[in-house]
Design an enzyme around this catalytic site. Structure first.
Site, short mmCIF file in Angstrom:
data_model
loop_
_atom_site.label_atom_id
_atom_site.label_comp_id
_atom_site.label_asym_id
_atom_site.label_seq_id
_atom_site.Cartn_x
_atom_site.Cartn_y
_atom_site.Cartn_z
N LYS A 75 -25.88 4.81 2.08
CA LYS A 75 -26.03 6.05 0.86
C LYS A 75 -27.29 6.07 0.27
O LYS A 75 -27.93 4.88 -0.06
CB LYS A 75 -24.81 6.25 0.02
CG LYS A 75 -23.48 6.35 0.91
CD LYS A 75 -22.28 6.50 -0.59
CE LYS A 75 -21.91 5.38 -1.13
NZ LYS A 75 -20.87 5.61 -1.82
N TYR A 129 0.73 -1.12 0.00
CA TYR A 129 -0.26 0.23 -0.01
C TYR A 129 0.91 1.36 -0.07
O TYR A 129 1.75 1.47 0.82
CB TYR A 129 -1.05 0.07 1.28
CG TYR A 129 -1.93 -1.22 1.43
CD1 TYR A 129 -2.21 -2.03 0.19
CD2 TYR A 129 -2.42 -1.26 2.63
CE1 TYR A 129 -3.14 -2.97 0.31
CE2 TYR A 129 -3.18 -2.40 2.69
CZ TYR A 129 -3.54 -3.41 1.51
OH TYR A 129 -4.26 -4.45 1.75
N PRO A 156 -16.77 -6.00 3.20
CA PRO A 156 -17.99 -6.45 3.84
C PRO A 156 -18.85 -5.48 3.46
O PRO A 156 -20.17 -5.94 3.19
CB PRO A 156 -17.82 -6.44 5.25
CG PRO A 156 -16.78 -5.38 5.65
CD PRO A 156 -15.69 -5.43 4.25
N ALA A 171 -18.87 -3.96 0.35
CA ALA A 171 -19.09 -4.04 -1.21
C ALA A 171 -18.80 -2.63 -1.83
O ALA A 171 -19.74 -2.27 -2.60
CB ALA A 171 -20.49 -4.88 -1.33
N LYS A 172 -17.77 -1.92 -1.72
CA LYS A 172 -17.46 -0.77 -2.18
C LYS A 172 -18.50 0.46 -1.85
O LYS A 172 -18.70 1.18 -2.72
CB LYS A 172 -17.12 -0.85 -3.83
CG LYS A 172 -15.93 -1.52 -3.86
CD LYS A 172 -15.82 -1.89 -5.51
CE LYS A 172 -14.44 -2.72 -5.75
NZ LYS A 172 -14.12 -2.85 -7.25
N GLY A 173 -19.11 0.33 -0.83
CA GLY A 173 -20.19 1.17 -0.28
C GLY A 173 -21.33 1.01 -1.07
O GLY A 173 -22.51 1.62 -0.50
N LEU A 174 -21.73 -0.23 -1.65
CA LEU A 174 -22.94 -0.48 -2.08
C LEU A 174 -23.91 -0.81 -0.85
O LEU A 174 -25.05 -0.72 -0.84
CB LEU A 174 -23.10 -1.63 -3.06
CG LEU A 174 -22.51 -1.33 -4.31
CD1 LEU A 174 -22.27 -2.58 -5.23
CD2 LEU A 174 -23.50 -0.36 -5.17
N LEU A 175 -23.44 -1.49 -0.04
CA LEU A 175 -24.45 -2.14 1.33
C LEU A 175 -24.43 -1.01 2.30
O LEU A 175 -24.52 -1.31 3.48
CB LEU A 175 -23.76 -3.28 1.88
CG LEU A 175 -23.58 -4.65 0.72
CD1 LEU A 175 -23.11 -5.61 0.99
CD2 LEU A 175 -25.23 -4.63 0.26
N THR A 176 -24.07 0.34 2.01
CA THR A 176 -24.11 1.24 3.20
C THR A 176 -25.55 1.89 2.91
O THR A 176 -26.30 1.80 2.14
CB THR A 176 -22.75 2.54 3.16
OG1 THR A 176 -23.10 3.02 1.96
CG2 THR A 176 -21.53 1.85 3.23
#
Length: 302
Positions: free
Chosen positions: A207, A51, A198, A200-205
């Site tokens: 927003k 990183y 966990p 999924a790139k913000g899809l499961l937040t």
């Protein structure tokens, strides 16, 4: 913060760790995120020599050096940066691992690593030699335990059979249930899964839906399937936020040692910790979530 034992080790990690890849390179901001994570009860920090060409390890080291014994520190090895930094090459050789660990220790300002992970792996590797390197580092007291970060079933099986790994890091979420096929085998070997990605790139937040749908879909989900899934998820349980459902879904299985969402902002960090500390899912809710999400399995590297 609730803790779990990592495999059969004496490492007890916070259920929510911090995936440090998203810290960025601005020092003040990165240190403030780590400070806040510790204040919130996180004791498990995951970085890698890859990183930001080692800068990430330097920032993590600076943030934790005065409280090193309170922290479970994990880093990774195996990707060798080229001299011109144009990219990296895979190198799981014993010679490279034993060279790279010294540089990681310097950047992390510590004399030991709690969990040293192979950052990938292929079935063509000399796996016996790689294991030998990690075992020698354990005997020398440089690392306490080791694991792998891999989604390849054939590689995972080799390490479960041949090594004393305590953990396997895998991408795992409601939208990527492929690891579940291997959970019983991993658990039977006394090894833990560390769940990366966990959310999924913000899809499961939480927003708004229109901010999450960019017309690309996700893994095996078309954009239309993804939209339908997210609408169902939003309405499946009013007592849990989407972030809570996502993290508690991962934590439902006791083979999971920790989930490590990234956070680039303090507010995201707070939301992740609150979601991880929220009420456990009932068996009925877990089953409902499984019914609306594709199971899936890895088709390659078997």
């Amino acid at each position: 913060m609730r803790k779990r034992q990592l495999g059969q080790s004496d490492l007890y990690v916070s259920e929510i760790g911090l995936g440090c890849m998203s810290l960025g390179t601005e020092e003040k901001h990165a240190l403030s995120l780590i400070d806040k994570a510790i204040d919130l009860g996180i004791n498990y920090f995951d970085t890698a020599d890859l990183y930001d060409v080692g800068k990430n390890e330097e920032l993590v080291g600076k943030a934790i050096k005065h409280r090193r014994n309170d922290i479970i520190l994990a880093t990774k090895v195996g990707n060798r940066w080229r001299e011109d930094q144009s990219g990296w090459d895979w190198d799981p050789s014993k010679a490279y691992i034993k060279e790279a660990v010294k540089k990681s220790l310097q950047r992390l300002q510590t004399d030991f690593i709690d969990l040293y992970q192979l950052h990938g792996g292929t079935i063509e590797d000399n796996i016996d030699e790689t294991i030998e390197a990690f075992e020698e580092l354990k005997q020398e007291g440089i690392i306490r335990y080791y694991g792998i970060s891999s989604i390849r079933p054939n590689v995972i099986k080799e390490y479960l059979d041949k090594s004393s790994i305590v953990s396997i890091m895998m991408q795992y979420s409601l939208l990527d249930r492929r690891p579940e096929e291997w959970f019983s085998i991993i658990k039977d070997k006394g090894v833990s899964v560390i769940a990366r990605g966990p959310l999924a790139k913000g899809l499961l937040t939480d927003k708004p839906l229109n901010q999450k749908l960019k017309g690309k879909g996700y893994l095996s989900y078309t954009n239309e399937e993804l939209k339908a899934f997210l609408i169902k998820l939003e309405n499946i349980d009013p007592s849990h936020s989407m972030t809570e459902l996502a993290l508690q879904y991962c934590l439902y299985q006791d083979v999971i040692g920790a989930v490590i969402p990234g956070a680039s902002k303090i507010q995201q960090l707070i939301e992740n910790v609150e979601a991880g500390s929220s009420e456990r899912l009932s068996a009925q809710m877990y089953d409902k979530l499984q019914q609306i999400a594709k199971p899936g399995q890895y088709e390659q590297h078997r």
